[in-house]
Design a protein around this motif. Structure first.
Motif, PDB file in Angstrom:
ATOM      1  N   TYR A 130      -5.980 -33.495  25.663  1.00  0.00           N
ATOM      2  CA  TYR A 130      -5.055 -34.062  26.646  1.00  0.00           C
ATOM      3  C   TYR A 130      -5.794 -34.506  27.908  1.00  0.00           C
ATOM      4  O   TYR A 130      -5.502 -35.560  28.469  1.00  0.00           O
ATOM      5  CB  TYR A 130      -3.983 -33.026  26.990  1.00  0.00           C
ATOM      6  N   ARG A 131      -6.756 -33.704  28.362  1.00  0.00           N
ATOM      7  CA  ARG A 131      -7.499 -34.020  29.589  1.00  0.00           C
ATOM      8  C   ARG A 131      -8.819 -34.735  29.300  1.00  0.00           C
ATOM      9  O   ARG A 131      -9.585 -35.027  30.210  1.00  0.00           O
ATOM     10  CB  ARG A 131      -7.767 -32.738  30.374  1.00  0.00           C
ATOM     11  N   ALA A 132      -9.087 -34.994  28.026  1.00  0.00           N
ATOM     12  CA  ALA A 132     -10.314 -35.709  27.643  1.00  0.00           C
ATOM     13  C   ALA A 132      -9.960 -36.660  26.499  1.00  0.00           C
ATOM     14  O   ALA A 132     -10.446 -36.522  25.373  1.00  0.00           O
ATOM     15  CB  ALA A 132     -11.395 -34.722  27.226  1.00  0.00           C
ATOM     16  N   TYR A 133      -9.108 -37.629  26.815  1.00  0.00           N
ATOM     17  CA  TYR A 133      -8.531 -38.476  25.772  1.00  0.00           C
ATOM     18  C   TYR A 133      -9.575 -39.324  25.043  1.00  0.00           C
ATOM     19  O   TYR A 133      -9.325 -39.787  23.935  1.00  0.00           O
ATOM     20  CB  TYR A 133      -7.453 -39.378  26.381  1.00  0.00           C
ATOM     21  N   MET A 186       3.146 -28.869  31.688  1.00  0.00           N
ATOM     22  CA  MET A 186       2.446 -29.940  30.982  1.00  0.00           C
ATOM     23  C   MET A 186       0.952 -29.810  31.262  1.00  0.00           C
ATOM     24  O   MET A 186       0.545 -29.580  32.405  1.00  0.00           O
ATOM     25  CB  MET A 186       2.954 -31.301  31.441  1.00  0.00           C
ATOM     26  N   GLY A 187       0.157 -29.972  30.216  1.00  0.00           N
ATOM     27  CA  GLY A 187      -1.289 -29.871  30.404  1.00  0.00           C
ATOM     28  C   GLY A 187      -1.702 -28.474  30.829  1.00  0.00           C
ATOM     29  O   GLY A 187      -1.079 -27.470  30.471  1.00  0.00           O
ATOM     30  N   ASP A 188      -2.765 -28.388  31.591  1.00  0.00           N
ATOM     31  CA  ASP A 188      -3.275 -27.111  32.088  1.00  0.00           C
ATOM     32  C   ASP A 188      -3.705 -27.258  33.538  1.00  0.00           C
ATOM     33  O   ASP A 188      -3.984 -28.366  34.006  1.00  0.00           O
ATOM     34  CB  ASP A 188      -4.465 -26.646  31.243  1.00  0.00           C
ATOM     35  N   PRO A 189      -3.776 -26.142  34.267  1.00  0.00           N
ATOM     36  CA  PRO A 189      -4.212 -26.196  35.669  1.00  0.00           C
ATOM     37  C   PRO A 189      -5.641 -26.738  35.781  1.00  0.00           C
ATOM     38  O   PRO A 189      -6.427 -26.648  34.831  1.00  0.00           O
ATOM     39  CB  PRO A 189      -4.156 -24.720  36.104  1.00  0.00           C
ATOM     40  N   PRO A 190      -6.001 -27.284  36.942  1.00  0.00           N
ATOM     41  CA  PRO A 190      -7.364 -27.810  37.145  1.00  0.00           C
ATOM     42  C   PRO A 190      -8.442 -26.743  36.941  1.00  0.00           C
ATOM     43  O   PRO A 190      -9.580 -27.065  36.624  1.00  0.00           O
ATOM     44  CB  PRO A 190      -7.340 -28.300  38.599  1.00  0.00           C
ATOM     45  N   TRP A 191      -8.062 -25.479  37.150  1.00  0.00           N
ATOM     46  CA  TRP A 191      -9.039 -24.395  37.022  1.00  0.00           C
ATOM     47  C   TRP A 191      -9.071 -23.807  35.604  1.00  0.00           C
ATOM     48  O   TRP A 191      -9.581 -22.727  35.377  1.00  0.00           O
ATOM     49  CB  TRP A 191      -8.716 -23.294  38.032  1.00  0.00           C
TER      50      TRP A 191
END
Length: 218
Positions: free
Chosen positions: A150-153, A78-83
């Protein structure tokens, strides 16, 4: 349309067996509701109308008045790694072998339904680009408006509006296929597609969008 009758019979039997095993009525009721929703929801459009048949959906996509949104093929996680880094696939969540095979099969479905060439646009995420290329139905062009938020809704509304305006200006004489992410498709259509699921959308003369139905792929 999926058959609901056999499921109801299955639920009845499951309840009887569940009572024999000592499960509570409440827990069995929740299971029954979840199973019914799993069957009913995929065959309903947002307006509550049953979707068109798959053949009708493919015909619509060839008609010049519709376009297809495709959620990328299977990419575990789900999503992507922090890096995460754009342009570096090793930093991203990517297609599995199963996902690569799924993408190829989706391309086969296009060709089997008389779409061997299409205008294909993709999110810049590697799993979307790979899905789009494996379809084998035309050159793939990157479109930032399809990138995941996804990480910047907070970008959801503004980016969705940009995508709407872009689609409104496109020529649909040749089938248009947009490979993107679940969050993007849901924001545009209120549909929550599975990996590799196609959402066929009608564009009216006034530029309004309405979902005709979805096509699931194995």
């Amino acid at each position: 349309m999926r058959k609901v009758g056999p499921l109801i019979q299955y639920l009845a039997v499951s309840k009887i067996q569940g009572f024999r095993k000592g499960y509570s009525f409440q827990s069995l009721k929740l299971v029954a509701i979840a199973l019914l929703l799993a069957v009913i929801c995929p065959i309903l459009s947002p307006s509550g109308v049953f979707s068109e048949s798959e053949a009708a959906l493919w015909k619509a996509l060839r008609s010049g008045k519709h376009f297809a949104l495709l959620r990328h093929a299977i990419a575990p996680g789900m999503g992507d790694p922090p890096w995460f880094e754009l342009g570096k696939c090793t930093t991203q969540r990517n297609l599995s072998y199963e996902g690569q095979s799924q993408a190829e099969k989706i391309g086969e479905r296009f060709r089997a339904n008389r779409i061997s060439q299409a205008r294909v646009f993709s999110s810049q995420w590697c799993r979307c680009l790979e899905t789009a290329k494996l379809l084998g139905i035309g050159p793939v062009q990157e479109l930032p408006a399809l990138d995941s938020f996804y990480r910047a809704y907070k970008r959801r509304d503004s980016q969705t509006q940009i995508l709407k305006e872009w689609i409104a200006g496109q020529d649909l004489d040749q089938p248009l296929v947009l490979v993107t992410h679940q969050v993007n498709i849901s924001a545009l259509t209120n549909i929550y597609p599975a990996s590799g699921e196609l959402v066929i959308v009608h564009r009216s003369e006034s530029g309004e969008f309405s979902v005709l139905g979805t096509i699931e792929t194995d």
